[in-house]
Write an enzyme that holds these catalytic residues in place. Structure first.
Site, PDB file in Angstrom:
ATOM      1  N   ARG A  40      -0.347  28.429  -9.055  1.00  0.00           N
ATOM      2  CA  ARG A  40       0.308  27.663  -7.997  1.00  0.00           C
ATOM      3  C   ARG A  40       1.342  28.513  -7.276  1.00  0.00           C
ATOM      4  O   ARG A  40       1.965  28.049  -6.315  1.00  0.00           O
ATOM      5  CB  ARG A  40       0.998  26.423  -8.587  1.00  0.00           C
ATOM      6  CG  ARG A  40       0.002  25.361  -9.011  1.00  0.00           C
ATOM      7  CD  ARG A  40       0.698  24.094  -9.464  1.00  0.00           C
ATOM      8  NE  ARG A  40      -0.284  23.071  -9.833  1.00  0.00           N
ATOM      9  CZ  ARG A  40      -0.051  22.114 -10.716  1.00  0.00           C
ATOM     10  NH1 ARG A  40       1.113  22.039 -11.333  1.00  0.00           N
ATOM     11  NH2 ARG A  40      -0.983  21.230 -10.984  1.00  0.00           N
ATOM     12  N   GLU A  52      -9.823  29.021 -10.696  1.00  0.00           N
ATOM     13  CA  GLU A  52     -10.726  27.868 -10.724  1.00  0.00           C
ATOM     14  C   GLU A  52     -11.960  28.131 -11.586  1.00  0.00           C
ATOM     15  O   GLU A  52     -12.427  27.244 -12.291  1.00  0.00           O
ATOM     16  CB  GLU A  52     -11.130  27.475  -9.304  1.00  0.00           C
ATOM     17  CG  GLU A  52      -9.987  26.885  -8.494  1.00  0.00           C
ATOM     18  CD  GLU A  52      -9.338  25.687  -9.172  1.00  0.00           C
ATOM     19  OE1 GLU A  52      -9.998  24.996  -9.969  1.00  0.00           O
ATOM     20  OE2 GLU A  52      -8.146  25.442  -8.903  1.00  0.00           O
ATOM     21  N   TYR A 135     -16.641  20.694  -6.670  1.00  0.00           N
ATOM     22  CA  TYR A 135     -15.229  20.696  -7.058  1.00  0.00           C
ATOM     23  C   TYR A 135     -14.543  22.014  -6.697  1.00  0.00           C
ATOM     24  O   TYR A 135     -13.504  22.034  -6.036  1.00  0.00           O
ATOM     25  CB  TYR A 135     -15.025  20.434  -8.563  1.00  0.00           C
ATOM     26  CG  TYR A 135     -13.645  20.889  -8.941  1.00  0.00           C
ATOM     27  CD1 TYR A 135     -12.537  20.175  -8.512  1.00  0.00           C
ATOM     28  CD2 TYR A 135     -13.425  22.107  -9.603  1.00  0.00           C
ATOM     29  CE1 TYR A 135     -11.246  20.625  -8.744  1.00  0.00           C
ATOM     30  CE2 TYR A 135     -12.146  22.565  -9.840  1.00  0.00           C
ATOM     31  CZ  TYR A 135     -11.067  21.826  -9.408  1.00  0.00           C
ATOM     32  OH  TYR A 135      -9.804  22.283  -9.621  1.00  0.00           O
ATOM     33  N   CYS A 207      -1.195  10.230 -16.183  1.00  0.00           N
ATOM     34  CA  CYS A 207      -2.401   9.397 -16.281  1.00  0.00           C
ATOM     35  C   CYS A 207      -3.375  10.062 -17.242  1.00  0.00           C
ATOM     36  O   CYS A 207      -4.495  10.417 -16.892  1.00  0.00           O
ATOM     37  CB  CYS A 207      -3.022   9.239 -14.888  1.00  0.00           C
ATOM     38  SG  CYS A 207      -4.240   7.909 -14.770  1.00  0.00           S
ATOM     39  N   CYS A 214       2.062   4.898 -18.008  1.00  0.00           N
ATOM     40  CA  CYS A 214       2.086   4.099 -16.779  1.00  0.00           C
ATOM     41  C   CYS A 214       3.508   3.805 -16.287  1.00  0.00           C
ATOM     42  O   CYS A 214       3.737   3.660 -15.083  1.00  0.00           O
ATOM     43  CB  CYS A 214       1.321   2.798 -16.988  1.00  0.00           C
ATOM     44  SG  CYS A 214      -0.454   3.050 -17.288  1.00  0.00           S
ATOM     45  N   CYS A 217       4.562   6.338 -13.846  1.00  0.00           N
ATOM     46  CA  CYS A 217       3.621   6.639 -12.771  1.00  0.00           C
ATOM     47  C   CYS A 217       4.201   6.298 -11.395  1.00  0.00           C
ATOM     48  O   CYS A 217       4.644   5.167 -11.163  1.00  0.00           O
ATOM     49  CB  CYS A 217       2.320   5.876 -12.976  1.00  0.00           C
ATOM     50  SG  CYS A 217       1.088   6.271 -11.707  1.00  0.00           S
TER      51      CYS A 217
END
Length: 343
Positions: A40, A52, A135, A207, A214, A217
């Site tokens: 990143r 990737e 993807y 998640c 949650c 989130c």
DNA sequence: AACACGGGGAT
DNA sequence: ATCCCAGTGTT
């Protein structure tokens, strides 16, 4: 926004205005909580492509060291294109799915030969590179070039399946269609790099497959699964039963060299291993050692027997000096066996 | 649609 | 033990 959460208002992602606030909330959360991962820190399409490929079916923690070593050894697409396949496989050793390494090598050569070393910026051209599926094409397009391209992988599939409360198995054609349709609908026209990173990061850290968080989130109020049991999603097809099998191979040392055989089929192609022993020495000899390793839905017991040296090496076989064993790419279970027996 | 393709991490 | 993992290509 905050009032919606307090009042428990559920916002429907079918509405375009809700999609916009969903994207903003996700991106804002990512700016604050996203992990600092090596890939990143760059937008170099080659570095993104390397990451990737390595991350296909492979966890982040496993990839990090390989990623750094790879870019040190092959810093540019030209460097990789110029490399020998033996060196490429040696650098990939232990990561598994070795077709990825050969495809990455071939992709680098394609970029060199077809695009003059300049990485293509169109989704269709990226997707046409060997080993690049839907993807990976979307990931490179968005992470390297900030193009608006949807992605669906393990993390985003889980997040999306919960968001839309998808009640069909995701590892079927209808399930995949539904996920890609949702991904396309939700990917913003601008800031797809941040958005895709955020959606993956949410799946990786909040998640999660087990024990989703949650309460932490940022997009809980958009989640159609929240009133139900998010942990039950996504649904997947049943797994195949595990099958036990035995593989026997030979330990043949002659004049300080070990006999090795190179994989030629699809499995461990190009990697070296101990020569297979079709007949487990009918004389009932004891194995020098044995070890177990899982392989897809098999549980393999690898047994190593001492064997006499052949007059000449067979097809795809070669003698390797005992002190040079670490320089050749070897299948992981065989590497383990060789290291133990060579002590 | 089903299968092949690796290896390691987490519970 | 079992499930999972920034999937792709072949049959």
């Amino acid at each position: 926004m905050a009032s919606a959460r307090k009042t428990g208002t559920r916002l429907r992602l079918k509405e375009p205005e809700n999609r916009a606030t969903f994207q903003s909330a996700l991106i804002e959360w990512f700016r604050q909580h996203g992990r600092d991962l090596p890939w990143r820190r760059t937008h170099d399409p080659y570095a993104v492509l390397v990451s990737e490929f390595m991350l296909q079916q492979t966890q982040v923690a496993t990839v990090i060291d390989y990623y750094h070593r790879w870019l040190e050894r092959f810093p540019t697409v030209e460097a990789l294109a110029a490399a020998d396949e033996a060196d490429v496989l040696r650098m990939w050793e232990g990561l598994g799915y070795y077709a990825r390494a050969r495809n990455l090598h071939a992709a680098a050569r394609r970029v060199r030969d077809e695009y003059g070393g300049r990485f293509p910026r169109e989704l269709e051209k990226i997707a046409a590179l060997p080993g690049v599926g839907r993807y990976t094409a979307g990931a490179v397009a968005s992470f390297a070039f900030d193009l608006s391209a949807p992605i669906v992988e393990a993390n985003t599939a889980r997040v999306l399946a919960r968001l839309i409360h998808l009640r069909i198995p995701i590892d079927t054609a209808p399930g995949q269609r539904a996920l890609w349709a949702a991904a396309e609908e939700l990917t913003p026209a601008a800031e797809a790099r941040l958005y895709n990173s955020a959606l993956m990061e949410l799946g990786a850290t909040v998640c999660r497959s087990r024990a989703p968080q949650c309460l932490l989130c940022p997009v809980l109020r958009y989640c159609a699964a929240a009133p139900h049991d998010p942990e039950r999603l996504p649904i997947k097809k049943a797994r195949k039963a595990t099958i036990a099998l035995t593989e026997d191979c030979a330990w043949i040392v002659h004049e300080g060299r070990l006999l090795l055989q190179q994989g030629v089929g699809s499995r461990w192609k190009g990697l070296w291993k101990l020569p297979p022993l079709a007949d487990p020495l009918a004389n009932g000899e004891e194995p020098l050692m044995q070890l177990a390793y899982p392989f897809t839905h098999y549980q393999v017991t690898l047994r190593v027997f001492p064997a006499p040296a052949p007059l000449v090496p067979g097809a795809n076989q070669a003698w390797c000096p005992l002190e040079g064993l670490e320089t050749v790419a070897m299948a992981a279970p065989h590497r383990r066996a060789v290291r133990q027996l060579n002590k």
